[in-house]
Design a protein around this motif. Structure first.
Motif, PDB file in Angstrom:
ATOM      1  N   ILE A 101     -20.071 -56.457  79.800  1.00 54.20           N
ATOM      2  CA  ILE A 101     -20.099 -55.899  81.153  1.00 54.20           C
ATOM      3  C   ILE A 101     -21.204 -54.849  81.189  1.00 54.20           C
ATOM      4  O   ILE A 101     -21.201 -53.910  80.395  1.00 54.20           O
ATOM      5  CB  ILE A 101     -18.746 -55.263  81.530  1.00 54.20           C
ATOM      6  N   TYR A 102     -22.157 -55.008  82.091  1.00 52.96           N
ATOM      7  CA  TYR A 102     -23.332 -54.146  82.059  1.00 52.96           C
ATOM      8  C   TYR A 102     -23.841 -53.874  83.464  1.00 52.96           C
ATOM      9  O   TYR A 102     -23.509 -54.573  84.417  1.00 52.96           O
ATOM     10  CB  TYR A 102     -24.449 -54.776  81.205  1.00 52.96           C
ATOM     11  N   GLU A 103     -24.653 -52.822  83.560  1.00 53.58           N
ATOM     12  CA  GLU A 103     -25.201 -52.408  84.840  1.00 53.58           C
ATOM     13  C   GLU A 103     -26.705 -52.644  84.878  1.00 53.58           C
ATOM     14  O   GLU A 103     -27.406 -52.375  83.907  1.00 53.58           O
ATOM     15  CB  GLU A 103     -24.942 -50.908  85.065  1.00 53.58           C
ATOM     16  N   SER A 104     -27.170 -53.165  85.969  1.00 56.67           N
ATOM     17  CA  SER A 104     -28.573 -53.080  86.350  1.00 56.67           C
ATOM     18  C   SER A 104     -29.570 -53.923  85.554  1.00 56.67           C
ATOM     19  O   SER A 104     -30.465 -54.513  86.132  1.00 56.67           O
ATOM     20  CB  SER A 104     -28.999 -51.601  86.293  1.00 56.67           C
ATOM     21  N   GLY A 128     -24.099 -56.138  87.053  1.00 52.78           N
ATOM     22  CA  GLY A 128     -23.852 -55.362  88.258  1.00 52.78           C
ATOM     23  C   GLY A 128     -24.356 -56.062  89.499  1.00 52.78           C
ATOM     24  O   GLY A 128     -25.236 -56.927  89.444  1.00 52.78           O
ATOM     25  N   LYS A 129     -23.810 -55.669  90.652  1.00 51.78           N
ATOM     26  CA  LYS A 129     -24.176 -56.303  91.926  1.00 51.78           C
ATOM     27  C   LYS A 129     -25.649 -56.067  92.264  1.00 51.78           C
ATOM     28  O   LYS A 129     -26.267 -56.886  92.947  1.00 51.78           O
ATOM     29  CB  LYS A 129     -23.291 -55.778  93.046  1.00 51.78           C
ATOM     30  N   GLU A 130     -26.213 -54.946  91.770  1.00 52.22           N
ATOM     31  CA  GLU A 130     -27.603 -54.623  92.095  1.00 52.22           C
ATOM     32  C   GLU A 130     -28.593 -55.603  91.466  1.00 52.22           C
ATOM     33  O   GLU A 130     -29.730 -55.727  91.911  1.00 52.22           O
ATOM     34  CB  GLU A 130     -27.929 -53.184  91.670  1.00 52.22           C
ATOM     35  N   SER A 131     -28.174 -56.326  90.404  1.00 53.29           N
ATOM     36  CA  SER A 131     -29.076 -57.268  89.723  1.00 53.29           C
ATOM     37  C   SER A 131     -28.568 -58.709  89.808  1.00 53.29           C
ATOM     38  O   SER A 131     -28.963 -59.558  89.011  1.00 53.29           O
ATOM     39  CB  SER A 131     -29.245 -56.864  88.256  1.00 53.29           C
ATOM     40  N   LEU A 132     -27.722 -58.990  90.794  1.00 51.93           N
ATOM     41  CA  LEU A 132     -27.057 -60.291  90.869  1.00 51.93           C
ATOM     42  C   LEU A 132     -28.041 -61.457  90.941  1.00 51.93           C
ATOM     43  O   LEU A 132     -27.905 -62.445  90.202  1.00 51.93           O
ATOM     44  CB  LEU A 132     -26.116 -60.332  92.078  1.00 51.93           C
ATOM     45  N   ASN A 160     -19.150 -63.657  88.406  1.00 56.24           N
ATOM     46  CA  ASN A 160     -19.619 -63.026  89.642  1.00 56.24           C
ATOM     47  C   ASN A 160     -18.418 -62.407  90.354  1.00 56.24           C
ATOM     48  O   ASN A 160     -17.946 -62.895  91.377  1.00 56.24           O
ATOM     49  CB  ASN A 160     -20.318 -64.060  90.525  1.00 56.24           C
ATOM     50  N   TYR A 161     -17.916 -61.303  89.774  1.00 55.49           N
ATOM     51  CA  TYR A 161     -16.706 -60.650  90.261  1.00 55.49           C
ATOM     52  C   TYR A 161     -17.040 -59.303  90.886  1.00 55.49           C
ATOM     53  O   TYR A 161     -17.952 -58.603  90.426  1.00 55.49           O
ATOM     54  CB  TYR A 161     -15.722 -60.393  89.110  1.00 55.49           C
ATOM     55  N   PHE A 169      -9.231 -59.413  85.931  1.00 61.56           N
ATOM     56  CA  PHE A 169      -9.583 -60.227  84.761  1.00 61.56           C
ATOM     57  C   PHE A 169      -9.361 -59.453  83.471  1.00 61.56           C
ATOM     58  O   PHE A 169      -8.882 -60.008  82.469  1.00 61.56           O
ATOM     59  CB  PHE A 169     -11.037 -60.680  84.853  1.00 61.56           C
ATOM     60  N   LEU A 170      -9.700 -58.171  83.462  1.00 59.70           N
ATOM     61  CA  LEU A 170      -9.503 -57.354  82.265  1.00 59.70           C
ATOM     62  C   LEU A 170      -8.027 -57.239  81.914  1.00 59.70           C
ATOM     63  O   LEU A 170      -7.642 -57.302  80.741  1.00 59.70           O
ATOM     64  CB  LEU A 170     -10.096 -55.958  82.469  1.00 59.70           C
TER      65      LEU A 170
END
Length: 397
Positions: A101-104, A128-132, A160-161, A169-170
């Motif tokens: 799980i990661y951001e950006s 993350g949603k910013e890099s979808l 894609n959650y 899910f976790l």
């Protein structure tokens, strides 16, 4: 899932490298859509989000390096023959399914996904949603590389959650997950730790320190601090705090030179009360700032009266990531490095080197601030567990 041979895993990685090169322009154009949609509120996140030619080159290099490395699975770690003839062997083994799980950062979709796959694991990617859009483009290439080598697309899966779906899910995974690696800020890590029902390796905060010892080469100190702070502010190995020994010869001259150089580099300089007389600086208002990881053009500078005090302060406030001492006194350096509770400790070098590639690992899944099962950069060699193989001929106990 049935294990894949090392030949197949390497073939997928090489195919993926070729596809990334072929789709270079499309990856960059897709990423530009993500950048255009981003509001720019977080400078570090925006920097990590961007994919350019240099970043694509690094993706391709990472994949080719992984394909050339030895198989980390099935490596013998221990063997023993019992008096009764039973043979006992311990070998490395894949975890099974790893959730990242990661951001950006779209490059994580390549590098971390590649490391997990090469080490025999199925990968669940949750970006993350910013890099979808960027991530979905790269995952489509993963699927193409797998299919071209006769491998099921299930080996690399993108989740894609939204936040609520991720939490569900976790807490109640719809498939078996053996290990979770959150890679991002403190809020993401705390979120995962609060809801995960399987082991988690924390890629935690940086908040890295440099201690300028009384026997420091001040030219070297200036060079190291500027690099560690300004080379890449979005990296977890960037510098946030500097402690200067009050016994440093020409202490005031060095502090003035350092502060001036940082301000020229557009870094906001915050100082403790011992340095508040310097112009164009701010004075610490709340001591909690010593705990903060900035990921920004911001730094805190303080004065320290002894090495023991520096060690105690770093161990109290740092994130357990990286810390450095600048000194010509090797004995003092060794004592500092042995006493600091961090994944990587340095003498006379920038904390920016805490990185799998720079440490000779050929890339990293994450940089762990945990002590189990691997600390610091988690490379290909570390993304395995172990398994005991026992061979007998009817022996009973």
């Amino acid at each position: 899932m049935k294990p894949l041979s090392i030949e197949t895993r390497n073939a997928v990685l090489r195919t993926m490298a070729k596809l990334v090169e072929q789709e270079r322009n499309e990856i960059i154009l897709t990423n530009q859509e993500d950048l255009a949609d981003y509001d720019g509120s977080d400078l570090a996140m925006e920097e990590r989000l961007k994919v350019d030619d240099k970043k694509v080159n690094e993706m391709i290099l990472s994949l080719n390096q992984l394909a050339s490395q030895e198989d980390p699975v099935g490596v013998e770690r221990f063997h023993f023959t019992h008096d009764n003839g039973i043979k006992v062997v311990n070998k490395t083994a894949a975890f099974g399914t790893i959730l990242i799980i990661y951001e950006s950062r779209p490059d994580v979709t390549i590098e971390a996904g590649g490391i997990a796959f090469k080490s025999g694991n199925k990968i669940l990617l949750k970006g993350g949603k910013e890099s979808l859009k960027s991530n979905l483009k790269i995952v489509s290439l993963w699927h193409k590389a797998l299919e071209e080598n006769g491998v099921s697309k299930d080996w690399v899966e993108y989740l894609n959650y939204n936040r609520t779906e991720t939490q569900t899910f976790l807490e109640k995974p719809t498939q078996k997950v053996d290990l979770i690696v959150p890679r991002g800020g403190e809020k993401l890590i705390e979120f995962v730790k609060a809801h995960a029902t399987c082991p988690v390796i924390v890629s935690g905060r940086g908040n890295n320190f440099v201690y300028v010892h009384e026997d420091a080469d001040t030219d070297l100190a200036l060079k190291v601090i500027l690099n560690a702070k300004t080379a890449k502010i979005s990296a977890c190995n960037a510098l946030d705090k500097v402690l200067i020994s009050s016994k440093l010869p020409n202490f005031e001259g060095f502090a003035a030179m350092l502060i001036e150089a940082l301000i020229e580099s557009k870094v906001e300089v915050i100082v403790d009360k011992s340095l508040e007389y310097f112009e164009n600086t701010k004075t610490i208002e709340n001591e909690d700032i010593w705990y903060e990881e900035f990921l920004d053009y911001k730094i805190v500078i303080g004065t320290i009266d002894s090495q023991d005090h520096a060690i105690d302060m770093i161990n109290k406030y740092c994130g357990g990531h990286s810390a450095a001492i600048i000194t010509r006194d090797n004995e003092a350096a060794q004592q500092f490095m042995e006493s600091i509770d961090a994944a990587a400790v340095y003498q006379n070098a920038s904390t920016r080197f805490t990185d799998g590639g720079q440490f000779g690992l050929g890339g990293e899944l994450a940089i762990s601030t945990d002590k189990l099962h691997q600390r610091g950069p988690i490379g290909l060699q570390h993304l395995v567990t172990n398994k005991w193989y026992v061979y007998g001929e009817g022996q009973i106990r």
